[in-house]
Enzyme design. Structure first.
Site, PDB file in Angstrom:
ATOM      1  N   HIS A 153       0.817  -1.226   0.000  1.00 24.65           N
ATOM      2  CA  HIS A 153       0.000   0.000   0.000  1.00 24.65           C
ATOM      3  C   HIS A 153       0.850   1.276   0.000  1.00 24.65           C
ATOM      4  O   HIS A 153       0.329   2.359  -0.311  1.00 24.65           O
ATOM      5  CB  HIS A 153      -0.937   0.027   1.202  1.00 24.65           C
ATOM      6  N   HIS A 192      -6.396  -7.373  -0.202  1.00 23.88           N
ATOM      7  CA  HIS A 192      -6.532  -5.952  -0.495  1.00 23.88           C
ATOM      8  C   HIS A 192      -5.834  -5.592  -1.808  1.00 23.88           C
ATOM      9  O   HIS A 192      -4.797  -6.179  -2.136  1.00 23.88           O
ATOM     10  CB  HIS A 192      -5.926  -5.111   0.638  1.00 23.88           C
ATOM     11  N   ASP A 213      -4.387 -12.743   3.999  1.00 26.51           N
ATOM     12  CA  ASP A 213      -5.610 -12.239   4.623  1.00 26.51           C
ATOM     13  C   ASP A 213      -6.858 -12.596   3.823  1.00 26.51           C
ATOM     14  O   ASP A 213      -7.970 -12.231   4.200  1.00 26.51           O
ATOM     15  CB  ASP A 213      -5.540 -10.724   4.854  1.00 26.51           C
TER      16      ASP A 213
END
Length: 403
Positions: A143, A181, A268
């Site tokens: 990120h 993500h 995740d």
């Protein structure tokens, strides 16, 4: 099933990045990014014998220099990280430093730069030929953008490894991100660079941070098609996820013809992860790692750098998933029915007061429909896949319906 290398195949020289100093990347008690996930992974991998294989070299990372960090981050941002690291009482929230996601802590720069140094070490090993495969399970901080921290990520180690590969003479790099993500930071850094193909399979931004990563996000004006996004519906399980992967990734990697693959294996996506809403098993995550490794063998002369990433079920999921990643990279996959070593289970129970799974897998039956059986417009995963294929495949001379 994806082909898994076995004992009859020559083992690739493999570098695993690990040193206990990496656990200094610590946002504090109660933060999801618990440094114990790295320590437990290393302990489990060692208990399984993976770090003692003759062809596996365990290397401690150096702290990346400012000059190295500035190959993908702005000098102003690196300076800001230093400043907040020296005095955590003065945050820089405009640059994402000292926020709820990325709390400031003393020594933050050095801790983050050491993880970044791990992926630079991996890239160096692949470039100089001392390793074909390299794993930095403490990396994958996808990120972090050029001038901003985000989502538990300070420095983008994967982007640094890719830049080092390019600067070292590699002409094309494929980056494959299977974290729950969207890999927005890595994508943004190479948004307009046609030498880098970024592919991210993730839970849709409609239901999960960072709210980006849709099929129409395909790269900049000079690199259309260099960014590929598969935004999967909340609740997608192994069958849908693996169908999506095999309907998009192998075709584009084959058309792009990379010389090295860099992958991010955030776990995740697991059904027990507290921060995301996918329904993947450790078995499915292992299958994805094997598929990426196979692509590297097929298209890149077997050159592959794998990183960790997200994953917040610290005892049950992360150590098993990343130990499988290490095992596959080392060419010695651990069967899913393998008992989790008793010494490791005892250590976790003593330290964390919790029991752990008894097997290295989740005892599920992995099966998925190949894309060749046809597109189902009533299936949400198929609609997602088709949106991505329509957005990108024609740019590579591929047919969205049949290739």
């Amino acid at each position: 099933m994806t082909y898994l290398p076995g004992l009859s195949q020559p083992a690739p020289p493999t570098t695993v990045v690990w040193n206990s100093s990496m656990t200094a990347y610590n946002f504090g008690l109660g933060h999801p990014m618990a440094p114990a996930r790295m320590d437990l992974t290393a302990r489990l991998a060692r208990s399984l014998g993976l770090l003692d294989l003759a062809h596996v070299s365990v290397e401690a990372p150096a702290v990346a220099s400012d000059i190295e960090l500035e190959t993908v981050h702005s000098p102003e941002y690196v300076e800001a990280v230093h400043r907040v690291s020296d005095d955590p009482t003065v945050p820089d929230e405009a640059r994402g430093l000292g926020t709820e996601d990325d709390p400031a802590f003393a020594g933050m720069h050095e801790a983050a730069a050491r993880l970044a140094g791990g992926s630079l070490l991996a890239a160096s090993a692949v470039l100089d030929g001392s390793a074909l495969h390299a794993v930095n399970f403490g990396g994958g901080l996808h990120h972090a953008a050029r001038d901003r921290a985000s989502g538990f990520c300070i420095y983008n180690d994967s982007a640094l490894a890719i830049r080092k590969l390019l600067d070292g003479g590699i002409r094309r790099v494929a980056y494959i991100d299977v974290d729950a993500h969207h890999g927005d930071g890595t994508e943004s850094i190479f948004w307009d660079d046609p030498r880098v193909l970024t592919i991210s399979l993730h839970e849709s931004g409609l239901t999960l941070f960072p709210g980006t990563g849709f099929a129409n996000e395909i790269g900049g004006l000079h690199a259309a098609g260099s960014a590929v996004n598969v935004a999967l519906p909340s609740g997608t399980g192994d069958a849908g996820w693996l169908r999506a992967f095999h309907a998009v990734v192998p075709q584009l990697v084959g058309a792009f013809e990379p010389e090295v693959i860099v992958s991010q294996h955030g776990c995740d996506s697991h059904r027990l992860d507290p921060l995301a809403h996918l329904n993947i098993s450790v078995d499915g995550q292992r299958e994805a790692a094997a598929a990426v490794g196979n692509l590297a063998a097929r298209h890149c002369g077997n050159r592959w750098i794998a990183t960790g990433g997200g994953g917040y079920n610290v005892t049950d999921v992360v150590p098993r998933s990343w130990s499988h990643l290490i095992a596959i990279a080392a060419g010695r996959p651990v069967p899913l029915k393998t008992p989790v070593p008793e010494d490791w289970r005892t250590y976790v129970e003593d330290k964390f007061g919790t029991a752990t799974p008894g097997l290295m897998g989740d005892d599920v039956e992995l099966w998925w429909r190949s894309w060749e059986v046809g597109f189902d417009p009533n299936d949400a995963v198929d609609r997602t896949v088709m949106a991505t294929r329509k957005a990108v495949f024609p740019l590579y001379g591929l047919d969205p319906w049949f290739d």
